[in-house]
Scaffold this motif. Structure first.
Motif, PDB file in Angstrom:
ATOM      1  N   GLU A  63       4.108   4.524   5.592  1.00  0.00           N
ATOM      2  CA  GLU A  63       3.869   5.261   6.831  1.00  0.00           C
ATOM      3  C   GLU A  63       3.453   6.703   6.581  1.00  0.00           C
ATOM      4  OE1 GLU A  63       6.498   4.886  10.096  1.00  0.00           O
ATOM      5  OE2 GLU A  63       7.025   2.794   9.648  1.00  0.00           O
ATOM      6  N   LYS A  64       3.805   7.241   5.408  1.00  0.00           N
ATOM      7  CA  LYS A  64       3.369   8.608   5.089  1.00  0.00           C
ATOM      8  C   LYS A  64       1.875   8.612   4.764  1.00  0.00           C
ATOM      9  CE  LYS A  64       7.839  10.247   3.390  1.00  0.00           C
ATOM     10  NZ  LYS A  64       8.600  10.742   2.199  1.00  0.00           N
ATOM     11  N   ALA A  65       1.433   7.582   4.051  1.00  0.00           N
ATOM     12  CA  ALA A  65       0.003   7.478   3.734  1.00  0.00           C
ATOM     13  C   ALA A  65      -0.803   7.130   4.970  1.00  0.00           C
ATOM     14  CB  ALA A  65      -0.207   6.431   2.644  1.00  0.00           C
ATOM     15  N   TYR A  66      -0.224   6.256   5.798  1.00  0.00           N
ATOM     16  CA  TYR A  66      -0.941   5.790   6.991  1.00  0.00           C
ATOM     17  C   TYR A  66      -0.017   5.762   8.206  1.00  0.00           C
ATOM     18  CZ  TYR A  66      -4.850   4.524   4.036  1.00  0.00           C
ATOM     19  OH  TYR A  66      -5.902   4.569   3.150  1.00  0.00           O
ATOM     20  N   PRO A  67       0.148   6.928   8.869  1.00  0.00           N
ATOM     21  CA  PRO A  67       0.923   6.935  10.114  1.00  0.00           C
ATOM     22  C   PRO A  67       0.294   6.013  11.161  1.00  0.00           C
ATOM     23  CG  PRO A  67       0.516   9.176   9.326  1.00  0.00           C
ATOM     24  CD  PRO A  67      -0.332   8.266   8.495  1.00  0.00           C
ATOM     25  N   LYS A  68      -1.029   5.924  11.141  1.00  0.00           N
ATOM     26  CA  LYS A  68      -1.751   5.063  12.070  1.00  0.00           C
ATOM     27  C   LYS A  68      -2.389   3.910  11.307  1.00  0.00           C
ATOM     28  CE  LYS A  68      -2.988   8.820  15.256  1.00  0.00           C
ATOM     29  NZ  LYS A  68      -4.127   9.556  15.891  1.00  0.00           N
ATOM     30  N   MET A  69      -2.121   2.685  11.737  1.00  0.00           N
ATOM     31  CA  MET A  69      -2.682   1.531  11.068  1.00  0.00           C
ATOM     32  C   MET A  69      -4.205   1.475  11.204  1.00  0.00           C
ATOM     33  SD  MET A  69      -0.480  -0.149   9.355  1.00  0.00           S
ATOM     34  CE  MET A  69      -1.128  -1.816   9.122  1.00  0.00           C
ATOM     35  N   GLU A  70      -4.745   2.080  12.254  1.00  0.00           N
ATOM     36  CA  GLU A  70      -6.201   2.093  12.411  1.00  0.00           C
ATOM     37  C   GLU A  70      -6.870   2.765  11.217  1.00  0.00           C
ATOM     38  OE1 GLU A  70      -4.024   3.068  14.626  1.00  0.00           O
ATOM     39  OE2 GLU A  70      -4.349   1.920  16.470  1.00  0.00           O
ATOM     40  N   VAL A  76       0.859  -1.173   0.000  1.00  0.00           N
ATOM     41  CA  VAL A  76       0.000   0.000   0.000  1.00  0.00           C
ATOM     42  C   VAL A  76       0.900   1.229   0.000  1.00  0.00           C
ATOM     43  CG1 VAL A  76      -1.757   1.285   1.284  1.00  0.00           C
ATOM     44  CG2 VAL A  76      -1.848  -1.216   1.180  1.00  0.00           C
ATOM     45  N   ASP A  77       0.879   1.981  -1.122  1.00  0.00           N
ATOM     46  CA  ASP A  77       1.786   3.128  -1.254  1.00  0.00           C
ATOM     47  C   ASP A  77       1.043   4.460  -1.290  1.00  0.00           C
ATOM     48  OD1 ASP A  77       0.623   3.040  -3.740  1.00  0.00           O
ATOM     49  OD2 ASP A  77       2.485   2.779  -4.865  1.00  0.00           O
ATOM     50  N   GLY A  78      -0.273   4.413  -1.016  1.00  0.00           N
ATOM     51  CA  GLY A  78      -1.075   5.634  -0.973  1.00  0.00           C
ATOM     52  C   GLY A  78      -2.383   5.356  -0.271  1.00  0.00           C
ATOM     53  N   LYS A  79      -3.232   6.341  -0.219  1.00  0.00           N
ATOM     54  CA  LYS A  79      -4.525   6.186   0.445  1.00  0.00           C
ATOM     55  C   LYS A  79      -5.389   5.165  -0.300  1.00  0.00           C
ATOM     56  CE  LYS A  79      -4.553   9.117   3.966  1.00  0.00           C
ATOM     57  NZ  LYS A  79      -4.811   8.667   5.354  1.00  0.00           N
ATOM     58  N   LEU A  80      -5.945   4.238   0.446  1.00  0.00           N
ATOM     59  CA  LEU A  80      -6.815   3.224  -0.145  1.00  0.00           C
ATOM     60  C   LEU A  80      -8.159   3.837  -0.496  1.00  0.00           C
ATOM     61  CD1 LEU A  80      -6.386   0.034   2.089  1.00  0.00           C
ATOM     62  CD2 LEU A  80      -5.623   0.343  -0.273  1.00  0.00           C
ATOM     63  N   LYS A  81      -8.646   3.478  -1.696  1.00  0.00           N
ATOM     64  CA  LYS A  81      -9.961   3.978  -2.090  1.00  0.00           C
ATOM     65  C   LYS A  81     -10.559   3.072  -3.151  1.00  0.00           C
ATOM     66  CE  LYS A  81     -12.452   8.224  -3.137  1.00  0.00           C
ATOM     67  NZ  LYS A  81     -12.357   9.664  -3.480  1.00  0.00           N
ATOM     68  N   HIS A  82     -11.861   2.872  -3.044  1.00  0.00           N
ATOM     69  CA  HIS A  82     -12.609   2.133  -4.055  1.00  0.00           C
ATOM     70  C   HIS A  82     -12.980   3.130  -5.142  1.00  0.00           C
ATOM     71  CE1 HIS A  82     -16.283   0.220  -5.765  1.00  0.00           C
ATOM     72  NE2 HIS A  82     -15.654  -0.906  -5.499  1.00  0.00           N
ATOM     73  N   VAL A  83     -12.297   3.062  -6.280  1.00  0.00           N
ATOM     74  CA  VAL A  83     -12.486   4.071  -7.325  1.00  0.00           C
ATOM     75  C   VAL A  83     -13.359   3.587  -8.477  1.00  0.00           C
ATOM     76  CG1 VAL A  83     -10.378   5.344  -6.811  1.00  0.00           C
ATOM     77  CG2 VAL A  83     -10.274   3.363  -8.341  1.00  0.00           C
ATOM     78  N   ARG A 106       2.797  -4.199   8.897  1.00  0.00           N
ATOM     79  CA  ARG A 106       3.064  -2.761   8.942  1.00  0.00           C
ATOM     80  C   ARG A 106       4.066  -2.343   7.864  1.00  0.00           C
ATOM     81  NH1 ARG A 106       1.900   2.519  10.343  1.00  0.00           N
ATOM     82  NH2 ARG A 106       2.129   2.460   8.086  1.00  0.00           N
ATOM     83  N   LYS A 107       5.059  -3.175   7.597  1.00  0.00           N
ATOM     84  CA  LYS A 107       6.123  -2.823   6.650  1.00  0.00           C
ATOM     85  C   LYS A 107       5.628  -2.689   5.215  1.00  0.00           C
ATOM     86  CE  LYS A 107       9.644  -5.100   9.505  1.00  0.00           C
ATOM     87  NZ  LYS A 107      10.608  -6.225   9.587  1.00  0.00           N
TER      88      LYS A 107
END
Length: 371
Positions: free
Chosen positions: A158-165, A111-118, A153-154
């Motif tokens: 981390e830039k896209a998702y600092p928090k895994m929640e 995952v290298d960016g914000k997840l979205k159903h496009v 987590r790896k």
């Protein structure tokens, strides 16, 4: 004799994928070489799926899939269509069979960016399947956990998702959007394919999970929450099942071990209608973990192997069903092959005739046991 199941999962059911016919494989190769267009490949897929539907209907199955004929992998082809998902180089995995070790490196998902159903991922495929059968069309998609387990987590930027929640929340929202799309088209039978919960039953895989910084004891509860959130808005008339798999590539597998480490959470904290469980050999352990299954939830016993050509004796299958019925009421049990016949485009080392006989066996035994 127990009454037949009125809604999915059915007394005689199957996991979903079917062996790809040679003409379809040839068309895929031609498309890869640029010799035919995407539209021409889809026409070839449509023709093959019509035959696959006829095969399932002739076998007597009530739940009918498209055989996953439009996919290369059971999971990658779906997940890579979510925004924020990147497909990287393969991660080597050792698969085992009765006779050999197979080295296989399926693509790695990150995952290298914000997840979205496009876009609606399964919409056109479901519409075609629905138009091709009078039975119940069944859609199989990867469990949302497939985007987390192998990398943890790896594998999440981390830039896209600092928090895994926030990652888990967006993942659930993406699935909610896809399920809403399918529901609007009339889908009433959805299956989530999940290798991870079964892998967490294997001591070696549990150790590997620790090595990437994840807790194998905590993951089942986390995964139950992710799945519950993903299906939270499903309509009441949509049955959602989950299939647990220990790996399925050219008749080989990855993991071994009974369901005990995940059973209590799996059966009691996951808001699922039915569980497709591998039980074709000693790799899957005994039936004791089924003691955690609440009344009313369905367990589909995968007692017929999709990995070998040999046909299981009916009496042996019936004895196994009787053993399972000591822990789950017979009316809450169903029967299926232990996995699909072709979780990847390569398929297992069986023939189409073997596949037809196996599906027919499931239907015959289910009829004799439940009527």
């Amino acid at each position: 004799m127990a009454k037949a199941a009125a809604k999915p999962p059915f007394r005689a059911d199957h996991v979903g994928s079917l062996l790809r016919p040679k003409d379809l494989l040839a068309a895929r190769d031609r498309r890869k070489r640029g010799e035919i267009s995407a539209a021409e490949l889809r026409t070839a897929e449509d023709a093959a799926i019509r035959k696959a539907v006829a095969l399932q209907e002739k076998a007597g199955l009530q739940g009918v899939t498209d055989g996953e004929y439009r996919r290369t992998f059971f999971h990658v082809d779906f997940l890579e269509q979510l925004a924020g998902v990147a497909v990287k180089g393969g991660l080597p995995v050792n698969f085992h069979s009765r006779t050999e070790e197979i080295q296989f490196a399926p693509p790695r998902l990150e995952v290298d960016g914000k997840l979205k159903h496009v876009k609606d991922i399964q919409a056109a495929d479901f519409d075609f399947l629905k138009s091709a059968t009078q039975r119940t069309p069944k859609v199989c998609i990867p469990s949302p956990t497939m985007l987390h387990f192998r990398g943890g987590r790896k594998a999440v930027d981390e830039k896209a998702y600092p928090k895994m929640e926030d990652f888990f929340s967006d993942l659930a929202k993406a699935y909610q959007a896809e399920i809403k799309s399918l529901a609007a088209r009339g889908c009433t039978y959805l299956q989530l394919d999940d290798t991870n919960l079964a892998y967490l039953c294997d001591p070696a895989m549990r150790e590997r999970t620790r090595s990437i910084g994840e807790d194998p004891d905590a993951l089942p509860r986390l995964y139950a929450k992710i799945i519950n959130d993903a299906i939270a808005a499903k309509p009441a008339n949509m049955a959602v099942c989950i299939h647990l798999c220990r790996g399925n590539f050219q008749s080989a597998w990855v993991a071994e071990g009974g369901y005990e480490p995940v059973a209590e959470v799996l059966f009691n904290e996951m808001n699922i209608d039915g569980y497709f469980l591998e039980y074709d050999d000693e790799r899957s352990g005994d039936f004791k973990p089924l003691r955690f299954v609440p009344k009313g939830k369905k367990v589909v016993l995968g007692l017929v192997s999709s990995k070998v050509a040999a046909l299981e004796p009916k009496d042996a299958i019936k004895r196994r069903i009787d053993e399972a019925a000591k822990f789950v009421d017979l009316k809450d049990l169903c029967l299926s092959p232990q996995c699909g016949f072709s979780s990847t485009v390569e398929g297992n080392k069986v023939t189409e005739d073997d596949e037809i006989r196996k599906l027919g066996l499931v239907v015959e035994v289910a009829h004799e046991v439940w009527g």
